[in-house]
Design a protein around this motif. Structure first.
Motif, PDB file in Angstrom:
ATOM      1  N   ILE A 191      33.252   5.666  -0.464  1.00 45.24           N
ATOM      2  CA  ILE A 191      34.305   6.526  -1.034  1.00 45.24           C
ATOM      3  C   ILE A 191      34.936   7.388   0.065  1.00 45.24           C
ATOM      4  O   ILE A 191      36.169   7.547   0.139  1.00 45.24           O
ATOM      5  N   MET A 192      34.099   7.916   0.876  1.00 49.56           N
ATOM      6  CA  MET A 192      34.632   8.733   1.971  1.00 49.56           C
ATOM      7  C   MET A 192      35.478   7.875   2.943  1.00 49.56           C
ATOM      8  O   MET A 192      36.488   8.336   3.487  1.00 49.56           O
ATOM      9  N   ALA A 193      35.052   6.610   3.102  1.00 50.76           N
ATOM     10  CA  ALA A 193      35.822   5.737   4.015  1.00 50.76           C
ATOM     11  C   ALA A 193      37.162   5.365   3.425  1.00 50.76           C
ATOM     12  O   ALA A 193      38.131   5.108   4.162  1.00 50.76           O
ATOM     13  N   LYS A 194      37.297   5.323   2.115  1.00 53.05           N
ATOM     14  CA  LYS A 194      38.578   4.974   1.495  1.00 53.05           C
ATOM     15  C   LYS A 194      39.567   6.129   1.460  1.00 53.05           C
ATOM     16  O   LYS A 194      40.768   5.941   1.183  1.00 53.05           O
ATOM     17  N   GLU A 195      39.125   7.313   1.698  1.00 53.77           N
ATOM     18  CA  GLU A 195      40.033   8.468   1.652  1.00 53.77           C
ATOM     19  C   GLU A 195      41.065   8.420   2.828  1.00 53.77           C
ATOM     20  O   GLU A 195      42.206   8.803   2.668  1.00 53.77           O
ATOM     21  N   GLY A 196      40.685   7.934   3.969  1.00 49.48           N
ATOM     22  CA  GLY A 196      41.592   7.853   5.135  1.00 49.48           C
ATOM     23  C   GLY A 196      42.760   6.897   4.894  1.00 49.48           C
ATOM     24  O   GLY A 196      43.940   7.264   5.031  1.00 49.48           O
ATOM     25  N   PRO A 197      42.502   5.653   4.518  1.00 48.01           N
ATOM     26  CA  PRO A 197      43.615   4.755   4.230  1.00 48.01           C
ATOM     27  C   PRO A 197      44.516   5.254   3.101  1.00 48.01           C
ATOM     28  O   PRO A 197      45.736   5.048   3.148  1.00 48.01           O
ATOM     29  N   LEU A 198      43.881   5.899   2.098  1.00 49.58           N
ATOM     30  CA  LEU A 198      44.714   6.427   1.012  1.00 49.58           C
ATOM     31  C   LEU A 198      45.634   7.526   1.518  1.00 49.58           C
ATOM     32  O   LEU A 198      46.833   7.589   1.160  1.00 49.58           O
ATOM     33  N   LYS A 199      45.108   8.371   2.385  1.00 50.62           N
ATOM     34  CA  LYS A 199      45.952   9.433   2.962  1.00 50.62           C
ATOM     35  C   LYS A 199      47.084   8.834   3.803  1.00 50.62           C
ATOM     36  O   LYS A 199      48.231   9.294   3.742  1.00 50.62           O
ATOM     37  N   VAL A 200      46.788   7.795   4.552  1.00 48.69           N
ATOM     38  CA  VAL A 200      47.821   7.170   5.403  1.00 48.69           C
ATOM     39  C   VAL A 200      48.920   6.577   4.556  1.00 48.69           C
ATOM     40  O   VAL A 200      50.124   6.742   4.803  1.00 48.69           O
TER      41      VAL A 200
ATOM     42  N   PRO B  74      67.734   9.117   4.682  1.00 50.86           N
ATOM     43  CA  PRO B  74      69.037   9.587   4.152  1.00 50.86           C
ATOM     44  C   PRO B  74      69.787   8.474   3.467  1.00 50.86           C
ATOM     45  O   PRO B  74      69.694   7.307   3.848  1.00 50.86           O
ATOM     46  N   ASN B  75      70.540   8.871   2.496  1.00 58.75           N
ATOM     47  CA  ASN B  75      71.555   8.074   1.803  1.00 58.75           C
ATOM     48  C   ASN B  75      71.057   6.692   1.460  1.00 58.75           C
ATOM     49  O   ASN B  75      70.029   6.546   0.766  1.00 58.75           O
ATOM     50  N   VAL B  76      71.823   5.799   1.920  1.00 60.70           N
ATOM     51  CA  VAL B  76      71.561   4.414   1.562  1.00 60.70           C
ATOM     52  C   VAL B  76      70.296   3.870   2.240  1.00 60.70           C
ATOM     53  O   VAL B  76      69.757   2.854   1.849  1.00 60.70           O
ATOM     54  N   GLU B  77      69.794   4.540   3.146  1.00 62.25           N
ATOM     55  CA  GLU B  77      68.575   4.084   3.834  1.00 62.25           C
ATOM     56  C   GLU B  77      67.350   4.197   2.922  1.00 62.25           C
ATOM     57  O   GLU B  77      66.303   3.604   3.191  1.00 62.25           O
ATOM     58  N   LEU B  78      67.597   4.986   1.860  1.00 61.09           N
ATOM     59  CA  LEU B  78      66.481   5.112   0.921  1.00 61.09           C
ATOM     60  C   LEU B  78      66.462   3.839   0.083  1.00 61.09           C
ATOM     61  O   LEU B  78      66.904   3.797  -1.084  1.00 61.09           O
ATOM     62  N   CYS B  79      65.932   2.812   0.694  1.00 58.34           N
ATOM     63  CA  CYS B  79      65.974   1.467   0.101  1.00 58.34           C
ATOM     64  C   CYS B  79      64.569   1.064  -0.365  1.00 58.34           C
ATOM     65  O   CYS B  79      63.562   1.347   0.261  1.00 58.34           O
ATOM     66  N   ARG B  80      64.590   0.380  -1.516  1.00 57.42           N
ATOM     67  CA  ARG B  80      63.316  -0.121  -2.056  1.00 57.42           C
ATOM     68  C   ARG B  80      63.031  -1.478  -1.438  1.00 57.42           C
ATOM     69  O   ARG B  80      63.186  -2.544  -2.067  1.00 57.42           O
ATOM     70  N   ASP B  81      62.608  -1.438  -0.286  1.00 57.84           N
ATOM     71  CA  ASP B  81      62.371  -2.638   0.467  1.00 57.84           C
ATOM     72  C   ASP B  81      60.918  -3.092   0.333  1.00 57.84           C
ATOM     73  O   ASP B  81      60.114  -2.484  -0.400  1.00 57.84           O
ATOM     74  N   THR B  82      60.631  -4.142   1.036  1.00 58.77           N
ATOM     75  CA  THR B  82      59.265  -4.707   0.934  1.00 58.77           C
ATOM     76  C   THR B  82      58.202  -3.727   1.412  1.00 58.77           C
ATOM     77  O   THR B  82      57.160  -3.588   0.761  1.00 58.77           O
ATOM     78  N   PRO B  83      58.380  -3.042   2.542  1.00 55.31           N
ATOM     79  CA  PRO B  83      57.353  -2.064   2.937  1.00 55.31           C
ATOM     80  C   PRO B  83      57.103  -1.016   1.842  1.00 55.31           C
ATOM     81  O   PRO B  83      55.974  -0.583   1.634  1.00 55.31           O
ATOM     82  N   GLN B  84      58.262  -0.682   1.154  1.00 55.42           N
ATOM     83  CA  GLN B  84      58.076   0.324   0.096  1.00 55.42           C
ATOM     84  C   GLN B  84      57.165  -0.217  -0.996  1.00 55.42           C
ATOM     85  O   GLN B  84      56.257   0.459  -1.466  1.00 55.42           O
ATOM     86  N   PHE B  85      57.442  -1.445  -1.374  1.00 53.94           N
ATOM     87  CA  PHE B  85      56.603  -2.039  -2.427  1.00 53.94           C
ATOM     88  C   PHE B  85      55.148  -2.186  -1.953  1.00 53.94           C
ATOM     89  O   PHE B  85      54.202  -1.937  -2.713  1.00 53.94           O
ATOM     90  N   LYS B  86      54.947  -2.576  -0.759  1.00 52.71           N
ATOM     91  CA  LYS B  86      53.592  -2.733  -0.225  1.00 52.71           C
ATOM     92  C   LYS B  86      52.858  -1.390  -0.183  1.00 52.71           C
ATOM     93  O   LYS B  86      51.660  -1.317  -0.507  1.00 52.71           O
ATOM     94  N   LEU B  87      53.614  -0.364   0.253  1.00 57.86           N
ATOM     95  CA  LEU B  87      52.953   0.950   0.325  1.00 57.86           C
ATOM     96  C   LEU B  87      52.558   1.423  -1.074  1.00 57.86           C
ATOM     97  O   LEU B  87      51.455   1.970  -1.292  1.00 57.86           O
ATOM     98  N   VAL B  88      53.470   1.239  -2.017  1.00 60.54           N
ATOM     99  CA  VAL B  88      53.130   1.673  -3.394  1.00 60.54           C
ATOM    100  C   VAL B  88      51.936   0.874  -3.892  1.00 60.54           C
ATOM    101  O   VAL B  88      51.000   1.410  -4.499  1.00 60.54           O
ATOM    102  N   ASN B  89      51.963  -0.448  -3.674  1.00 61.59           N
ATOM    103  CA  ASN B  89      50.825  -1.272  -4.129  1.00 61.59           C
ATOM    104  C   ASN B  89      49.547  -0.875  -3.410  1.00 61.59           C
ATOM    105  O   ASN B  89      48.466  -0.841  -4.005  1.00 61.59           O
ATOM    106  N   GLU B  90      49.634  -0.557  -2.137  1.00 53.83           N
ATOM    107  CA  GLU B  90      48.443  -0.127  -1.390  1.00 53.83           C
ATOM    108  C   GLU B  90      47.887   1.162  -1.957  1.00 53.83           C
ATOM    109  O   GLU B  90      46.665   1.304  -2.116  1.00 53.83           O
TER     110      GLU B  90
END
Length: 517
Positions: free
Chosen positions: A413-422, A434-450
């Protein structure tokens, strides 16, 4: 039986002939009685004392029958010639008087001769009768001494057997008392075993076969003691009856010894003995006893004549009078009573021996059954204890594994706290584009899923941590229960194996159980 020469047929007892003599009275002969008259002391006066039956009277002189009264007296006219002319008696009177004197003298001499001859025969007969009666009395005394000796030997033999039986009965009584006292030791052991088993703890305080056998053993030992003491009391009562019979035999034997001494003294008495003398009274008492033994008439009373003959003098003070039948019956009854007491004693001794055998066998059997129940119970408790110890060892191993798992889960549990924080930091930084750069791209989806995946992993690990901690607590509680049960089993084993069986290593041997020391 008539003796030869008795005075009943003597000639002088017949009526005496007158012989034509009327001047002398008839001689009265003394009366001789058939029965034996008791001899009295010299000078003692009694009613039937002897008196002389011959006495003399002055004879009346008869005058001559031929002479007339006128010729007997001289005429009154010649008084001076009376003595010269007339005599008092005639020659005829003189002759008759002389003949009468001669015949009287001959009759008296003949009477005296017959009386003398008959008196000699009477003396011989009475001497013979006295001698025969004395010999008969001596024979009767000898037979009486033989009878007394026979009954003395019977009484002595029975007394010896009764004394031997009393000793045997006394020994059996002591054995019963010793056996009853010997039972106290195993009874105390059984009671102490029950008291110790009351100290068992928890579920082991059970009414098992051991306790049932101990209760039966206590009841059996108490019952055996009670039976032995009751039989000892019966034997004590029988011994009192035996002592009564013994006292009766000893008293009878003592009386017979005294009677034998007296009869031997009487048997050895002779006419020339120094210690003989005249005694007044005993023969009258003996005569009264003989008359009392005769069958009485219809009225139930003895005639006054017999009473006066039997009791011419006051009787001696008699305490107990018996006849030969009652005398022999008295000793026979004493012997029969003693035999009955001996038979009762023998039955009691046989009953005691049977009781010893039965009770000792029952006590040994119950002692063995109780020991077998103890051994079986100890084996059961030992098996359960061993199983509990195995379970405790396994529980301890599981506790160790659970503790390691908890430690690994916490570390994970303690080891999972670091990746969750990242991942959460990355998302938060990308939200500031800013502006249009706020895109729901693949990294965004991966980060949310992570983020969601790491959070779900943490929740799962925490839930498993809690389950593991609960399991650990359950294992700890199980460990405590097992240790408690092991302590209970150890206490039970200590009571049954160390204390109870330690006291029950020995039991009184059979000789001691039957009263032998």
């Amino acid at each position: 039986m008539e003796f030869l020469g008795t005075t009943q047929t003597a000639s002088y007892c017949s009526p005496k002939k007158s012989c034509g003599l009327t001047s002398l009275p008839a001689v009265q002969a003394p009366v001789i009685q058939e029965c034996y008259q008791p001899y009295y002391l010299p000078g003692y006066r009694y009613l039937n004392s002897w008196r002389p039956s011959l006495f003399y009277k002055i004879s009346n002189v008869q005058t001559c029958p031929d002479e007339t009264p006128s010729t007997l007296r001289p005429p009154t006219v010649l008084p001076a010639l009376r003595s010269a002319l007339f005599s008092r008696y005639s020659p005829h009177d003189w002759d008759q008087s002389n003949q009468l004197q001669v015949r009287g003298a001959e009759a008296s001499r003949l009477w005296a001769s017959r009386l003398t001859d008959d008196s000699m025969r009477l003396l011989q007969d009475k001497d013979q009768l006295t001698h025969q009666m004395q010999e008969g009395t001596s024979r009767n005394l000898g037979q009486r001494l033989s009878d007394i000796g026979f009954w003395k030997s019977e009484l002595s033999y029975e007394l010896d057997r009764l004394l031997t039986e009393n000793q045997s009965l006394e020994m059996v009584k002591r054995r019963l008392e010793c056996a009853a006292d010997e039972v106290n030791s195993p009874l105390q052991v059984a009671l102490e075993c029950l008291y110790h088993r009351e100290k068992r703890i928890g579920i082991d305080l059970v009414h098992d076969n051991v306790e049932k056998n101990l209760i039966r053993e206590v009841d059996l030992l108490k019952c055996c003691q009670e039976q032995m003491r009751k039989l000892a009391q019966r034997i004590d009562m029988q011994m009192r009856d035996n002592r009564d019979a013994q006292h009766a035999l000893e008293r009878d034997l003592e009386d017979k010894s005294s009677a034998q001494f007296i009869d031997e003294k009487c048997f050895n008495l002779r006419n020339t003995s120094d210690c003989i003398s005249f005694f007044h009274g005993p023969h009258c008492t003996g005569r009264k006893i003989i008359l009392a033994q005769r069958p009485r008439p219809q009225g139930g009373e003895m005639p006054d004549s017999e009473v006066s003959q039997a009791c011419c003098k006051p009787p001696l003070c008699l305490r107990r009078i018996s006849v030969p039948e009652t005398w022999a019956k008295f000793s026979n009854d004493n012997i029969k009573h003693s035999q009955n007491m001996r038979a009762n004693s023998i039955r009691l001794r046989e009953e005691a021996e049977h009781l010893f055998e039965t009770l000792s066998d029952q006590m040994w059997r119950q002692f063995t059954d109780t020991n077998l129940a103890f051994n079986a119970r100890i084996s059961e408790v030992t098996d359960v204890k061993n199983k509990l110890q195995v379970q405790l060892a396994k529980t301890l191993q599981e506790i160790f594994q659970a503790e390691n798992t908890i430690m690994l889960l916490e570390r994970s549990i303690m080891a999972k706290e670091g990746p969750l924080k990242v991942a959460q930091t990355r998302l938060e930084c990308r939200t500031r584009r800013p502006n249009v750069e706020l895109c729901r791209d693949t990294p965004q989806f991966k980060l949310v899923n992570e983020v969601f995946t790491i959070d779900d992993t943490l929740q799962t690990l925490k839930l498993r941590l809690r389950e593991t901690q609960d399991t650990l607590q359950l294992l700890v509680m199980t460990k405590c229960r097992l240790e408690h049960e092991l302590a209970i089993k150890a206490n039970t084993l200590c009571i049954d194996k160390e204390k109870c069986m330690g006291m029950r290593k020995t039991f009184p041997c059979t000789p001691r159980l039957v009263g032998h020391t």
